[in-house]
Design a protein around this motif. Structure first.
Motif, short mmCIF file in Angstrom:
data_model
loop_
_atom_site.label_atom_id
_atom_site.label_comp_id
_atom_site.label_asym_id
_atom_site.label_seq_id
_atom_site.Cartn_x
_atom_site.Cartn_y
_atom_site.Cartn_z
N PHE A 1 0.83 -1.19 0.00
CA PHE A 1 0.00 0.00 0.00
C PHE A 1 0.87 1.25 0.00
N TYR B 1 1.48 5.52 0.70
CA TYR B 1 1.52 6.31 1.93
C TYR B 1 0.42 7.36 1.99
N ARG C 1 -4.62 7.40 -1.99
CA ARG C 1 -4.17 6.21 -2.69
C ARG C 1 -4.55 4.95 -1.92
N ARG C 2 -4.37 4.98 -0.62
CA ARG C 2 -4.71 3.80 0.19
C ARG C 2 -6.20 3.48 0.08
N GLN D 1 -6.63 1.61 -3.06
CA GLN D 1 -6.01 0.29 -2.94
C GLN D 1 -6.87 -0.64 -2.09
N ARG E 1 0.62 -9.18 2.99
CA ARG E 1 1.19 -7.84 2.93
C ARG E 1 2.47 -7.86 3.76
N ASP F 1 -6.08 7.53 -8.00
CA ASP F 1 -6.08 7.99 -6.61
C ASP F 1 -7.35 8.80 -6.39
#
Length: 269
Positions: free
Chosen positions: A163, A165, A169-170, A173, A189, A268
């Motif tokens: 993943f 930062y 974006r997370r 994801q 992970r 994103d």
């Protein structure tokens, strides 16, 4: 005279082992977590003094032995050279793991000639494991040949991922992962791109995908995975890139690729 990838590998391996020994010793001597000296893309994207110390050592050893070569390092940036090779260095891939005392971190060193990675080393010091490869020469773990898993369909695949930062974006994801998880055996992970790619190479996971990894994260591990029989690349026939990278045996690569393509993972919030 043609450049000899085996010579590059020998030097890269000795340097990666020296840097790993330094990091192990310094980490063991600390009574608390290493101090975070800088953050980069977000408060969770950290740099420690030992990242910098390890890269300084690596750069010094490369320069002592190959003074004309260029060096691209995560912490020190791109140093041009007049030689035929460029060294691609990640002194600690998996810095958060290193910070917390988790074992999945690595020293990653690759050598690039004419835009192609020809030798790579991923040293995982807490595990006592050194992964190596030269282009066309196969992949090795502690000098023993390794190969990726084959014949595994997507619904039986153990898939590693990672993943970013940034929060936006997370969030994406997590959405992608929620769609992938029901279609595979399970997800892992680990926290280090280099280690995950070597896990594909050794058959410890069947596939790996991640958005946002930099060149120094995957340069050595990508070659090692390729030399172990995996296909390594991005979406739509592109090379492995910062937007998305995948690695798996060729048939499984295609299945995972096609699933990810429907999920628009290169975005994103």
């Amino acid at each position: 005279m043609p450049l000899n990838p085996d010579k590059f590998l020998d030097l890269a391996r000795s340097i990666a082992i020296e840097a790993g020994d330094l990091l192990l010793a310094e980490r063991a001597a600390l009574s608390a977590r290493p101090e975070v000296v800088e953050t980069k893309s977000s408060p969770t994207d950290v740099v420690t003094a030992l990242d910098r110390a390890a890269e300084d050592l690596i750069r010094a050893r490369i320069t002592e032995n190959r003074p004309d070569d260029a060096i691209l390092g995560e912490e020190g940036g791109d140093t041009p050279g007049a030689g035929d090779a460029r060294w691609v260095v990640d002194p600690i891939d998996g810095t958060v793991n290193f910070l917390y005392g988790l074992p999945a971190w690595a020293v990653s060193i690759a050598v690039e000639v004419d835009g192609e990675i020809v030798a790579g080393v991923v040293n995982v010091p807490p595990m006592g494991e050194v992964f190596t490869a030269v282009r066309g020469g196969g992949a090795f773990l502690n000098d023993r040949p390794i190969t990726c898993s084959t014949g595994v369909p997507l619904d039986r695949a153990l898939v590693a991922t990672g993943f970013g930062y940034a929060a936006g974006r997370r969030a994406v994801q997590a959405q992608v992962l929620a769609e992938v998880l029901p279609r595979v055996r399970d997800i892992r992970r680990g926290g280090s791109c280099a280690v995950d790619l070597c896990s594909v190479a050794a058959g410890r996971v069947d596939a790996y995908y991640e958005r946002g990894t930099n060149y120094w994260d995957h340069a050595a591990g990508g070659l090692i995975a390729q030399e172990a029989g995996a296909k390594v690349g991005g979406l739509r026939g592109t090379a492995y890139n910062i937007e998305l990278g995948l690695a798996a045996a060729p048939e499984l690569f295609g299945q995972l690729h096609d699933l990810l393509l429907t999920l628009d993972p290169e975005r994103d919030l």
